[in-house]
Enzyme design. Sequence first.
Site, PDB file in Angstrom:
ATOM      1  NE  ARG A 131      19.543  -9.456   4.646  1.00 17.20           N
ATOM      2  CZ  ARG A 131      19.493 -10.720   4.220  1.00 17.20           C
ATOM      3  NH1 ARG A 131      19.821 -11.030   2.984  1.00 17.20           N
ATOM      4  NH2 ARG A 131      19.121 -11.682   5.043  1.00 17.20           N
ATOM      5  CG  ASP A 132      17.811  -4.724   8.956  1.00 12.41           C
ATOM      6  OD1 ASP A 132      17.653  -3.511   8.704  1.00 12.41           O
ATOM      7  OD2 ASP A 132      17.034  -5.367   9.676  1.00 12.41           O
ATOM      8  CB  CYS A 133      22.958  -2.360  10.876  1.00 11.16           C
ATOM      9  SG  CYS A 133      23.610  -1.206   9.653  1.00 11.16           S
ATOM     10  CG  ASP A 135      16.902  -4.201  13.618  1.00  7.83           C
ATOM     11  OD1 ASP A 135      16.378  -5.025  14.389  1.00  7.83           O
ATOM     12  OD2 ASP A 135      16.655  -2.972  13.654  1.00  7.83           O
ATOM     13  CB  SER A 137      16.143  -7.782   7.275  1.00  6.19           C
ATOM     14  OG  SER A 137      14.740  -7.664   7.235  1.00  6.19           O
TER      15      SER A 137
END
Length: 337
Positions: A131-133, A135, A137
Amino acid sequence: MTYSRDRPSRLRRLALASAAVATLLVLSACSAAAPQPKVTTIHSEKNTAVFQGGLYLQKDSIAALAASRLAASGQSADASVAEQIAKVPVAIWLGDQYDDTQVVRKIELNLAAAKKQGTTPTFVLYAIPNRDCGDFSAGGFTAEKYPGWIKAVTGALKGHKATVILEPDSLAMLSNCADEAAVRIPLIRNAVKELSAAKVPVYLDAGNSHWVQPTVMADRLEKAGIEYARGFFTNVASYYPLDDEEAYAGKVSALTGGAHYVIDVSRNGTGWKGTWCNPDGTGLGEHPHVTDGSTKLDAILWVKSPGTSDGTCNGGPAAGQWFPRYASDLVRNRVQS
């Protein structure tokens, strides 16, 4: 002249056959003239039926819980801000903080409360792998765990009025981490197929008006199963004006067979401020509501929980945590609607 002894019988049989044909013709004509019942699908259903009774107001929302904590610690001004946000319907986020059993319980509690209100809750599923790559999150389930979690969610929602926002940023962010597509798109496609088979209206990620070109976004949506979904969503956790989002969404809709869409206006009251992460000077958007259904825009929502941090930037706490200073900005600069 000689007459056959069975001539009267033949005449009677011919008369009966003619009458039967005439009856069939009349019945056929009546059937053709009679209006046929319309078959309502997840695509053709009216938006007022999708969001039956209007938007659900969660009594123990993130903002409501923050207000209680802040009041208990004597921070009355910050508590008042949180209370104002808590008075507005906001989507309910479900992520990897909830295992299969916990997510079912969370859904069931809110479905029961929504039924008492006579409203429709919106759930945000936010647990896609990587999720969020990676980042602020970052998180999500593994590719092996995710399908089972989706099954648990689907089982809890089946037979109830609810809508689903499926994985914010998941498709738009493939511009940032293209290698995720091979795993992510099949997972999303299977999830939307499963939810839609349970008659749960699903909206897929379409980023926002200043991120991915409409043609590129439409291609990703097609691969991710837009044909099974109610439509797509834009502007989640972002700040762009409603006019920008409607213009963009209209183009994406036209490229995806007239898909319906919803737009997040939770934090777009003062527009884009130069950064996505806890920018100064932002304001709450207009009050969320179901539209009149005259366009493909089903509803204007508060999807992002206003007052929660985007991450450890501009003085903010971890992503998803309550950020009192930021919440105060949002309320002070809110759009009056």
